[in-house]
Scaffold this motif. Structure first.
Motif, PDB file in Angstrom:
ATOM      1  N   PHE A  77      30.102  -7.583  89.812  1.00 59.13           N
ATOM      2  CA  PHE A  77      30.283  -6.982  91.134  1.00 59.13           C
ATOM      3  C   PHE A  77      31.772  -6.885  91.423  1.00 59.13           C
ATOM      4  O   PHE A  77      32.602  -7.411  90.682  1.00 59.13           O
ATOM      5  CB  PHE A  77      29.540  -7.775  92.214  1.00 59.13           C
ATOM      6  N   THR A  78      32.112  -6.201  92.507  1.00 61.99           N
ATOM      7  CA  THR A  78      33.502  -5.971  92.888  1.00 61.99           C
ATOM      8  C   THR A  78      33.637  -6.093  94.409  1.00 61.99           C
ATOM      9  O   THR A  78      32.627  -6.088  95.134  1.00 61.99           O
ATOM     10  CB  THR A  78      33.953  -4.554  92.491  1.00 61.99           C
ATOM     11  N   PRO A  79      34.857  -6.196  94.930  1.00 61.13           N
ATOM     12  CA  PRO A  79      35.015  -6.142  96.388  1.00 61.13           C
ATOM     13  C   PRO A  79      34.423  -4.873  96.991  1.00 61.13           C
ATOM     14  O   PRO A  79      33.877  -4.897  98.104  1.00 61.13           O
ATOM     15  CB  PRO A  79      36.534  -6.192  96.561  1.00 61.13           C
ATOM     16  N   GLU A  80      34.498  -3.758  96.254  1.00 61.79           N
ATOM     17  CA  GLU A  80      33.925  -2.500  96.765  1.00 61.79           C
ATOM     18  C   GLU A  80      32.410  -2.581  96.887  1.00 61.79           C
ATOM     19  O   GLU A  80      31.818  -2.014  97.811  1.00 61.79           O
ATOM     20  CB  GLU A  80      34.324  -1.344  95.844  1.00 61.79           C
ATOM     21  N   SER A  81      31.767  -3.271  95.947  1.00 61.12           N
ATOM     22  CA  SER A  81      30.310  -3.382  96.027  1.00 61.12           C
ATOM     23  C   SER A  81      29.891  -4.267  97.198  1.00 61.12           C
ATOM     24  O   SER A  81      28.853  -4.023  97.835  1.00 61.12           O
ATOM     25  CB  SER A  81      29.730  -3.906  94.710  1.00 61.12           C
ATOM     26  N   VAL A  82      30.690  -5.296  97.491  1.00 62.74           N
ATOM     27  CA  VAL A  82      30.427  -6.102  98.685  1.00 62.74           C
ATOM     28  C   VAL A  82      30.541  -5.225  99.928  1.00 62.74           C
ATOM     29  O   VAL A  82      29.690  -5.261 100.831  1.00 62.74           O
ATOM     30  CB  VAL A  82      31.411  -7.288  98.775  1.00 62.74           C
ATOM     31  N   ALA A  83      31.588  -4.424  99.964  1.00 64.87           N
ATOM     32  CA  ALA A  83      31.806  -3.541 101.115  1.00 64.87           C
ATOM     33  C   ALA A  83      30.674  -2.534 101.263  1.00 64.87           C
ATOM     34  O   ALA A  83      30.230  -2.235 102.388  1.00 64.87           O
ATOM     35  CB  ALA A  83      33.136  -2.820 100.960  1.00 64.87           C
ATOM     36  N   THR A  84      30.189  -2.007 100.165  1.00 66.45           N
ATOM     37  CA  THR A  84      29.082  -1.049 100.220  1.00 66.45           C
ATOM     38  C   THR A  84      27.831  -1.709 100.784  1.00 66.45           C
ATOM     39  O   THR A  84      27.121  -1.124 101.616  1.00 66.45           O
ATOM     40  CB  THR A  84      28.795  -0.478  98.820  1.00 66.45           C
TER      41      THR A  84
END
Length: 349
Positions: A77-84
């Motif tokens: 996972f990535t920070p972007e996936s958390v944000a999504t």
């Protein structure tokens, strides 16, 4: 509020949160990902708590990234996936399992009819008149299908198209030209409500909607990956590409074409593939740009399609469906009024 986001090729990201006075509160991240050090989870939670509920994906991702301790490892996972996942929670976006799905694999029709059916079925899903649907194309004529915004004269060599018996048609989605030779490609269309991709960036929605086909390809022994913005690739090169069109009524068309077999010489004689595009892909010839499914699987085309249908059905509980007589009639009328006209074909000369 609860939000989930399955990272294409990665792990499931799950968030729970509340809204208090216009800000995110009570935020907790969970999922089947890997994270080191262990207490970085608390850092992520603290970074998201207190953010305005209007925060977009880049803003949330930046806050998460800034809060991570030096050397933190995020796997799957990535920070972007958390944000999504956060954005999907805030807009109460449904997941695949919240819909009843149909899979359609009907009789061959002309390329123009396939394009018209894409518009008709997307419109019907957006209007709530049809279940979300996966449709596998079959066609009975060779054609070059160019993107909605491509220049006809810049993309297609008319002499080459005539020589090899390819008609030229234009679709409603953007993206590049595809060579549709009989029994040489696998093309599918997804007709989905916009709510399924709510909270995602446009780029993320591409990978999200094609994650199932990556799983199907891997089950056939191909280590398929998604290459932004819209390419599906294997270890030996590009396999295919996707395109989207979003309608005002909330219907989303997502379709992709994967090369099953390819004659590289025909490709270069029919399409004007310039050196700039080839150099951008890091290749020296058009024939090397696409890696056909037949050479990688050794399977007949119909068996590849069967695996696609089996994978989608297993993942999402889809049932067999068909294009109705009414939908065929509506598509035929649309061919006459739009897709078979010079005005549409020449909209970008």
């Amino acid at each position: 509020m609860h939000g989930e986001y399955k990272v294409p090729g990665g792990k499931l990201v799950v968030v729970d949160l509340e809204e208090r006075e216009g800000r995110i509160a009570g935020f907790h991240l969970a999922g089947d990902f890997f994270l080191e050090p262990d207490d970085a989870l608390d850092d992520i939670d603290a970074a998201v708590n207190g953010l305005p509920i209007e925060s977009d994906v880049p803003t949330i991702a930046a806050a998460v990234r800034a809060a991570l301790p030096e050397g933190a490892q995020l796997l799957g996972f990535t920070p972007e996936s958390v944000a999504t996942a956060v954005r999907r929670a805030l807009v109460t976006a449904p997941g695949w399992a919240d819909f009843e799905w149909e899979v359609v694999h009907d009789r061959p029709v002309s390329p123009r009819m396939n394009l018209a059916l894409d518009e008709v079925l997307t419109t019907r899903v957006g209007a709530g008149l049809r279940k979300p649907t996966l449709r596998l194309w079959e066609w009975n004529e060779n054609a070059v299908v160019i993107g909605s915004f491509q220049s006809l004269r810049n993309e297609v060599d008319p002499a080459g198209a005539d020589k090899h018996g390819f008609d030229v048609v234009r679709r409603i989605s953007g993206g590049g030209a595809m060579l549709m030779a009989a029994n040489s490609i696998v093309t599918y269309s997804l007709y989905v409500p916009a709510s399924l991709v709510a909270g995602m960036t446009f780029a993320d929605s591409y990978a999200f909607l094609d994650d199932w086909v990556l799983q199907a390809l891997r089950s056939l022994g191909i280590e398929a990956v998604y290459q932004p913005l819209n390419d599906i690739a294997g270890p030996h090169g590009k396999i295919g590409g996707a395109a989207q069109k979003r309608l005002a009524n909330g219907g989303v068309l997502h379709h992709a074409t994967l090369s099953y077999d390819m004659d590289g010489q025909v490709l270069t004689e029919v399409l004007r593939i310039g050196r700039e595009k080839l150099s951008d892909k890091g290749t020296v010839s058009a024939a090397k740009r696409v890696d056909p499914l037949r050479s990688q699987t050794g399977l007949p085309r119909d068996q590849v399609i069967d695996r696609f249908i089996q994978t989608f059905t297993t993942l999402y509980g889809a049932t067999e469906g068909h294009v109705t007589d009414e939908e065929y009639a509506e598509a035929e009328a649309l061919v006459e009024s739009k897709f078979a006209t010079d005005a549409w074909l020449q909209r970008v000369p």
